[in-house]
Design an enzyme around this catalytic site. Sequence first.
Site, PDB file in Angstrom:
ATOM      1  N   ASP A 330       1.255  -0.908   0.662  1.00 23.19           N
ATOM      2  CA  ASP A 330       0.020   0.112  -0.027  1.00 23.19           C
ATOM      3  C   ASP A 330       1.064   0.788  -0.042  1.00 23.19           C
ATOM      4  OD1 ASP A 330      -1.977   2.284   0.524  1.00 23.19           O
ATOM      5  OD2 ASP A 330      -3.662   0.672   1.739  1.00 23.19           O
ATOM      6  N   ARG A 332      -0.330   4.381   0.049  1.00 23.35           N
ATOM      7  CA  ARG A 332      -1.734   5.854   0.806  1.00 23.35           C
ATOM      8  C   ARG A 332      -0.961   6.168   1.924  1.00 23.35           C
ATOM      9  NH1 ARG A 332      -7.206   2.733   1.005  1.00 23.35           N
ATOM     10  NH2 ARG A 332      -5.610   0.602   1.230  1.00 23.35           N
TER      11      ARG A 332
END
Length: 419
Positions: A330, A332
């Site tokens: 990830d 983000r």
Amino acid sequence: MPDKKRVKHIKLTSHPGMPGGEIQRPIKWGAPSAKERGPVIATITHPEHRNSIGTHSGSYTVYRALAVAAGALNADHIPDLTNTAPAEPMGPFPSWSDPDRIVSIDPWGAEVSTAFADDLKNGFDIRPSIAVTKAHINMPELQQAIKMGRLKPDGKILTENGDCVVTKAAIEPVWWLPGIARRFKVEESKLRRILFEYTDGMYPELVTRSDLEVFLPPIGSTTVYFFGDLKSIADPSKELACRVHDECNGSDVFGSDICTCRPYLTHGIEVAIETAQRGGAGLIVYYRKEGRALGEVTKFLVYNARKRQQGGDTAEKYFERTECVAGVQDMRFQQLMPDVLHWLGVTKIDHFVSMSNMKHDAVVQSGIKIINRVQIPDELIPQDAQVEMDAKKAAGYFTATGVPDKKELKKAKGRGLNE
């Protein structure tokens, strides 16, 4: 037609002392007022006025360059900001002058025409990085919720035909580099160098102009939808519901049923409407972080890898296949996400419509209290998304129904490929 009067040769201004290298209007991030803070100037109409690295409009700046090259846009065009002020007043709040609260957006970005009126009169080309307007939204899920009796039209926030009256804001990223570095616990010089290297040297000022502390990165923007009275958002005595949502084009727009993104988004809107109807307010914060900020091409590659792996798609290997392709699960990094909430003066969220442990922890660690976490109802989870949901629960996502054990994860197979 292209402007034939423009200078044909290029002057590099990436070092102090060169033409345009002196900062005429410095930025003092975290100053107590807009006048003391100073405007963010990232336009090329007057290079000598620039006090920031990068340009407005994020990734769309490339289209603007094409428009200039094609002769469709005058390179010296300065926008007429008449009647463009926010449709609803926002702030200011104490967080606007707290450099530990906001580092990734310009809190004064919507107030250019008023907060920096004197600078505009003096010939500085200052452009808003935030715009606030009014709108109506209507989604099939809202009509279904009315039909099922979960939502009740009130004629003010929600009409009989499913129209929902909202205020919405578009927000461009504006990074204060010293604050970004502190937020990620990295030296600013290291951050600048890596940003320079991994954008293929696109912004040399990152490493040559330490005096320029503000950077407008070429990434996507954020959209915020407000439900109810905006004044209620910053009032801790009022009820507030919030869904922080990361972009998922396939599900959010095209209705793909292989993940929970659109169902969770529409459920968040439903909770926001209900809360606003009770006299509180609702927020939907929509970030452009497609495919966990890995991008859509990488996301589709992961889909293929998961479907074709030995044993088929399982929750047990859900994150592993992403890491094999992208090198990381990830990207983000929710550390910057709460800045928008602080721009709105939020200090408390009564109903946080998210199961994400990363989002929850980022909000709480930024100083905002979360009272209740709202899990997506089981009946809203598409059958093909069960693999995704089981994997996320096992990875630490909030659940009130228990975490599946390893045996269950191995059994969990399907087409549930996260959007």
